[in-house]
Structures are given as C-alpha cells and as structure tokens.
Design an enzyme around this catalytic site. Structure first.
Site, PDB file in Angstrom:
ATOM      1  N   SER A 334      45.833  46.665  48.941  1.00  0.00           N
ATOM      2  CA  SER A 334      46.384  45.494  48.251  1.00  0.00           C
ATOM      3  C   SER A 334      47.828  45.180  48.609  1.00  0.00           C
ATOM      4  O   SER A 334      48.351  44.158  48.162  1.00  0.00           O
ATOM      5  CB  SER A 334      46.274  45.692  46.733  1.00  0.00           C
ATOM      6  OG  SER A 334      44.927  45.719  46.336  1.00  0.00           O
ATOM      7  N   HIS A 379      39.255  40.266  35.256  1.00  0.00           N
ATOM      8  CA  HIS A 379      40.563  39.838  34.759  1.00  0.00           C
ATOM      9  C   HIS A 379      40.508  38.492  34.045  1.00  0.00           C
ATOM     10  O   HIS A 379      41.518  38.025  33.503  1.00  0.00           O
ATOM     11  CB  HIS A 379      41.555  39.719  35.928  1.00  0.00           C
ATOM     12  CG  HIS A 379      41.949  41.023  36.536  1.00  0.00           C
ATOM     13  ND1 HIS A 379      41.362  41.530  37.671  1.00  0.00           N
ATOM     14  CD2 HIS A 379      42.880  41.929  36.149  1.00  0.00           C
ATOM     15  CE1 HIS A 379      41.925  42.689  37.978  1.00  0.00           C
ATOM     16  NE2 HIS A 379      42.848  42.958  37.075  1.00  0.00           N
ATOM     17  N   CYS A 392      44.322  41.189  41.433  1.00  0.00           N
ATOM     18  CA  CYS A 392      42.920  40.817  41.248  1.00  0.00           C
ATOM     19  C   CYS A 392      42.232  40.639  42.610  1.00  0.00           C
ATOM     20  O   CYS A 392      42.604  39.755  43.394  1.00  0.00           O
ATOM     21  CB  CYS A 392      42.817  39.522  40.443  1.00  0.00           C
ATOM     22  SG  CYS A 392      41.127  38.929  40.258  1.00  0.00           S
TER      23      CYS A 392
END
Length: 684
Positions: A334, A379, A392
């Site tokens: 990420s 989320h 996310c």
C-alpha cells in the site's frame, strides 16, 4: 755407408718447403691472434662504451632494490566528523611466492616460520587461498599485527627465509563494527581478476582493494597514488641503506552524509527483525541512514577471511552479506497508494471527491474471482482522502481499473519504481514495475484485467527496493522535485586540508497540470498520522512535528478463494507473515527527512514499521527519541546537519541550533494507543 744414408735423407727432406709451410702457419696464427685481440678490444669497447648504461643498470639492480611504497588510504567520516573507517599501525608478514619457489619449497618455508612466528591453521589456509588468487610476483600477507617479540625473532634468522619480509604499515579498522557495514563496506585482498580490470600501476605496493560499500564505490578517491624507495642491499638481499625516496600521495578523506546517531537508532529500533531502513534528506538526496539488518563485522575481511568463516556467512539463513536496502526486492504494498492517487488526479479519471463503496470485496464484470480489501467488513463509502487515510483496497482497485496498466506504468516509473536510483553505492538492483510489453517479452502472455488490480495496490509483479521507496516518498515531499540519492557529501585533500563538496544531481521534475494536486495527496498522507482512524495515528498523534506517511503490508503468501486469513499475523508461521512497510516525510510543511522502512515478516506496517520510522525521525529532527520514551532527555547539543566541521550551516539550521528548548527539557510521555485508535493497524 753412413754418408750415403745422410745424402739420401737430405734428398728426401725439403728444407725450403718446410720453412715456407711454417711461415704460412705462423702467419695464420698471428692473424688469428690479431683478430682475437681486435674482437676483444671491440667487445670491451661495446661493453664499456656502447652498452655501458645497460650493464650499469643491471649492476645497480643487483645492488639496489626499487620498492613500491603503498599510499595511506583515505579516512571515512560521517556528517558530524565521526570516524567510520580508519588506519591503524601494524607489522605485516608478507611472502612473495615467486622468490620462494614451488609448492614444496613453500611448505618447507611455512614449517620453518612456525618455529619463529605463531601461525594458526587458519592463517596458513587463508594464505594459501590468497596465493592461488594473486600474481606470484606480488607479496601476499601471511599474518598481520605481529608483536615486537615476533619481529625480533624473525630478524635474528631472516637469512633463512628467502622471499619473506616484515613490513611496518597500516591496516584498516572499522570502529563501529557491524553498524553501517553494508554502507561503509570493507577492504580485502586484490585478486588477479581485479588487477586485470584496473590500471596495475595504481596498485603498486598495495595488497588490498575496496570490496563493498563506499570502500568499493569510492576506491579511486580513497586509494591515493603509490610512491617508491630505492634501497641498497648486500649479496644476501639484506637492506643496507635507503638511497632515494619518492613520496606518494595519500588517498582523499571522505565525509559521508550519514548521521551515526540516527544510523544507530535505526538499527536498534529494528530489534530482531530483518529488513531495511533508508532515510534521505529530500532537499538534496543525501542519505542520512541506511540500515540493512542483519549486518556483519567488516573487520573479518581486512586480514583475509578464511574459507570456513566465509562459508558460514554465506550459508547463514539470515543472509548477513545481502544488502536489503539496495538488493532486496519486495512488493511495496500500500505504500504506492499516494502515487496512485496522484496519477488518478493527473490523468483526470477521478477527483478528490470521487467516492467508492467498500463492502470488503469486489469482482470484475464477467468474473467470479473476489478481490478483497484488507478489512473484511469493508470501509463503506470512501473518497480519496479516506481511501489513503484508511488504506482502502477497494478504492484503489477501482482507481487502477480506471487508469489501466499503461498509464499506471508511465506514472509509477516516473516516481522511480522499476529502475535503479543510481545511488553512489555498488550492487543496486532495478526492481520491476510491470507493463503489457514486459509480460509479453518475459512471460509470453497477455495482460489480464485482474493483474491491473493487484498492481494498483503494489502487489502482483511489482517489486521495489527500500531505496526506491525512499526516493519515491522524497519526490512526493518535494512536490515532484528531488535529487539522486547519494552518500558522499564532501572530499578532503589530506595535505592541503581543502574540502570539496559534492554537487547534488537533480532529477527530472515531475510536472503536474495542477500543482494543487500535490496538496490534496499530501493532506491525505498527513491524515494517516494526524487524524483518528488513520492507519498510523497511534504513531503520529503525539509527535511535536507533522508527519505525512503511508503504511503498507506486502503479502508473502496468497490465499485460495475459499480460504480465510487468520485474524492476527502472530497466529501465522513467521515465514508466511506479511512484510511490514512504512514511508513518511517530516515536517510535512517543510520536509527535512524522508524515510522508508521494510521489516521482513513484520506483519503490520502501522504497528511494526511505523514506530521504527518515528524513532529515526525523532533522533534526526529533535536530537533524541521521544516516541514511547518517558525518560528521553535533551542532549547537550542538538544533532546538527552541518556535514563537515568548518562548512557553513544553512540559515534555517542556524536558527534551529540557536533556539532554546525549555519545553523540550521534559518531553511529553508517549501515550499508548487505545484499541479503538489501532482499529486500522491491519493495513495492507
């Protein structure tokens, strides 16, 4: 009767003929003598006049020896003048194989030497290994750091040891041991292959060369120029007097950009984790710290490491000789999401307000394969800021689909992923950011839409080094600007003491259509650490400076569609746990440090990698570690980024050094995070 016989004999003997024959023979003999004398005179004239210089030189060679004098190797300092590599005086026992003879003669010589000088089996094994790899005419060290008693015993019987010399010289020493070992590097014996690739005249009198790190990359600066001395010797080769001396030139001293205090804090903060920490100054590309853990003791290589010890290092499963900062290729996870957000805004496929609904998983049209978010419950609706802040995956799956692999490849390689940064250190790997063309060339396959999704969250084929991640976050910190990472800051002439600074090399600027795009993404990165619900809020909420960051976890083992991952990484076998990653820069409004942390099998970027980066930033920006340290004390002087004593300090740093800090004398204690605040620690 007698008279008759005499007359008969006289008649048979031709006196005149014999006389003529004698005269002819005598004349020939005289001519040969004259010719011999002439030849002798000519040869003497040739030797004494024509070839006088040649034979005079040969005579001098028998009487005199020209011995190369090794130059003093340059010293290596950190940014604050702390010695990282120095020279220590030592007596070194050297043997020249060519003067000893064959293998049998060498074995006999070594056996004799053992009665005079202490030689272990390791010394002899290492020596023979180096003899095989070195030219026979070059002296090979047998043992270093001899005692005065051993030197005295050798001098008494030195006539028994042809080809053996004890030289008083300098040996390399690394006072910090394994600290920064991959960065500083080490020296070792010169191999024949290395001599062939180099200019041999530059290595006269030298037995060692830089093998790794700065010692290797800056070999030409550190080595210096060899000198020579002419020694008169007797028939046994024993030196009598020094006739002439030509001084060489010592190697240049190097000032590196790293801060040993920050380096030490980073290594300690890694604890028992294997991995890497890279800290850069985004304003000039200088490396503040570069950790590859585990490290190794470079002193093992200075005298020549024996085969058994070297094999032990090579076979160590933790790979201590592997430079994870430059050679380690890991999925960035990420940590690529801020750059992905910038690409989405630049290409106009999304706006900051663009929202996606995350229910924990998604599928592509016409496919039943599920692409999951790290948070299984989802989320809900998230915009770009929330997507970066909470990391996310569903948001960035959809963003990757909108961008497509071609635009993703163009944008992400612009940030430095997929190719080496060009740092002034050896052995750097390129990494990989895939494209359609790459897959056709490497895999002979077409590109599939599902691969675009995995690539969008830094998984799949994507591989990057920690150095590339540090450069990426530094470029975001500088809003598209930036410099090539480098560790060399300045060089110093050891004679004149003149310091020459290295000019940083600017990278091509990343120009966006709207400069406000940088503010949007950086604000989202600040929310990661400054707003509740951010994946690294526990690390950034009590910091006395603002941190812009992104957490990440790189999946090591994949899951089947029907398989459920354990709720806690600690429940998984160590080898299957995710790699923990974290990138950050601070202060967010005026960046002075950019950090990338990768902890192998650490599990969570927020709970493992982020605290490491926070301690590094604390040490550099505050001069002490504040994070989770109630006993932190302000040092007598703050850490100064003035890289070389005597060089001017930038105005903003002068202001920082002049400030008093009564409030910091009792730094606030770090407050442990509550479970609610750590809700999003499982960031992927």
């Amino acid at each position: 009767m007698a008279l008759f016989a005499r007359r008969r004999r006289d008649a048979l003997k031709n006196v005149h003929a014999e006389r003529d024959s004698f005269l002819r023979r005598a004349g020939v003999a005289v001519l040969f003598c004259i010719a011999g004398v002439v030849l002798l005179i000519v040869r003497l004239a040739d030797l004494q006049i024509v070839e006088h210089e040649h034979y005079q030189t040969r005579a001098d060679e028998n009487r005199m020896r020209v011995t190369p004098v090794a130059p003093v190797r340059g010293l290596i300092y950190d940014r604050n003048g702390t010695l990282l590599a120095q020279n220590q005086p030592a007596f070194v026992l050297e043997v020249t194989p060519e003067q000893v003879g064959n293998r049998t003669a060498m074995d006999e010589l070594l056996a004799k030497l053992q009665h005079v000088i202490t030689l272990t089996d390791t010394d002899i094994t290492r020596f023979k290994d180096r003899v095989r790899k070195s030219p026979r005419y070059r002296g090979v060290p047998l043992r270093s750091n001899l005692t005065m008693e051993e030197v005295a015993r050798y001098e008494i019987d030195r006539h028994q040891f042809p080809g053996v010399e004890i030289n008083a010289g300098l040996t390399r020493n690394y006072p910090f041991g394994a600290t920064a070992s991959h960065l500083v590097g080490y020296v070792g014996g010169i191999s024949e292959e290395e001599l062939k690739q180099a200019n041999e005249s530059q290595f006269l009198g030298l037995t060692q060369i830089g093998k790794n790190g700065v010692e290797k990359s800056q070999e030409d600066l550190l080595r210096g120029e060899p000198g020579a001395k002419i020694i008169e010797a007797n028939a046994y080769g024993r030196p009598l007097r020094e006739l002439d001396y030509r001084r060489g030139y010592p190697g240049r001293n190097l000032y590196l950009s790293i801060d040993t205090k920050v380096q030490t804090v980073a290594e300690q903060a890694m604890g028992n984790f294997q991995g890497s920490v890279v800290a850069l100054d985004p304003r000039n590309g200088e490396i503040i710290a570069m950790v590859s853990k585990p490290g190794f003791d470079p002193q093992l290589f200075v005298g020549g490491i024996d085969t058994a010890s070297y094999q032990t290092l090579l076979n160590d499963p933790t790979r201590p000789l592997f430079n994870r900062s430059l050679q380690g290729l890991y999925p960035p996870g990420s940590t690529v999401k801020p750059a992905m957000a910038l690409a989405g805004l630049e290409y106009g496929v999304v706006t900051p307000e663009h929202s996606e609904y995350c229910k924990g998983e998604m599928t592509l049209p016409g496919s039943s394969r599920k692409y999951r978010c790290w948070k299984r419950t989802g989320h809900g609706a998230v915009n770009m800021l929330e997507g970066v802040k909470r990391s996310c995956d569903i948001y960035f799956y959809n963003l990757a689909t909108l961008l497509g692999i071609d635009r993703m490849h163009e944008a992400m390689t612009g940030f430095g992923l997929g190719h080496a940064t060009g740092v002034d250190l050896p052995l750097e790997k390129d990494g990989l950011y895939p494209s359609r063309e790459w897959k056709r060339r490497a895999r002979k396959e077409n590109w599939y839409p599902g691969e675009t999704l995995n690539t969008g969250i830094g998984q799949g084929y994507v591989l990057a080094t920690p150095m590339q991640l540090a450069q990426m976050v530094a470029r975001i910190a500088m809003r598209g600007g930036g410099y090539k990472p480098h560790v060399l800051h300045a060089t110093e002439d050891p004679i004149t003491r003149k310091i020459t600074e290295i000019v940083p090399e600017a990278l091509p600027k990343i120009d966006l259509k709207d400069n406000g795009t940088w503010d949007v993404v950086i604000a989202a990165m600040e929310a990661v650490t400054q707003e509740q619900g951010g994946t690294a809020y526990a690390v950034g909420r009590n910091a006395p400076y603002r941190i812009a960051a992104k957490t990440g976890s790189a999946q090591v083992a994949g899951l089947r569609q029907d398989e459920t991952r354990p709720q806690k990484q600690e429940e998984m076998p160590l080898r299957l746990r995710d790699h923990a990653l974290f990138i950050a820069f601070a202060p967010a409004e005026a960046p002075r440090i950019a950090v990338a942390v990768m902890a192998e099998h650490g599990g969570h970027g927020a709970s493992i990698a982020a605290p490491i980066a926070r301690q590094v930033m604390d040490q550099y920006l505050l001069g002490y570690v504040l994070y989770n340290n109630e006993k932190a004390e302000v040092p007598s002087s703050r850490v100064t980024p003035a890289l070389v004593p005597g060089l001017p300090v930038p105005p903003e740093l002068q202001q920082m050094l002049q400030q008093t800090a009564p409030a910091a004398a009792t730094p606030p204690a770090a407050v442990p995070a509550t479970p609610a605040q750590q809700e999003d620690d499982d960031d992927r």
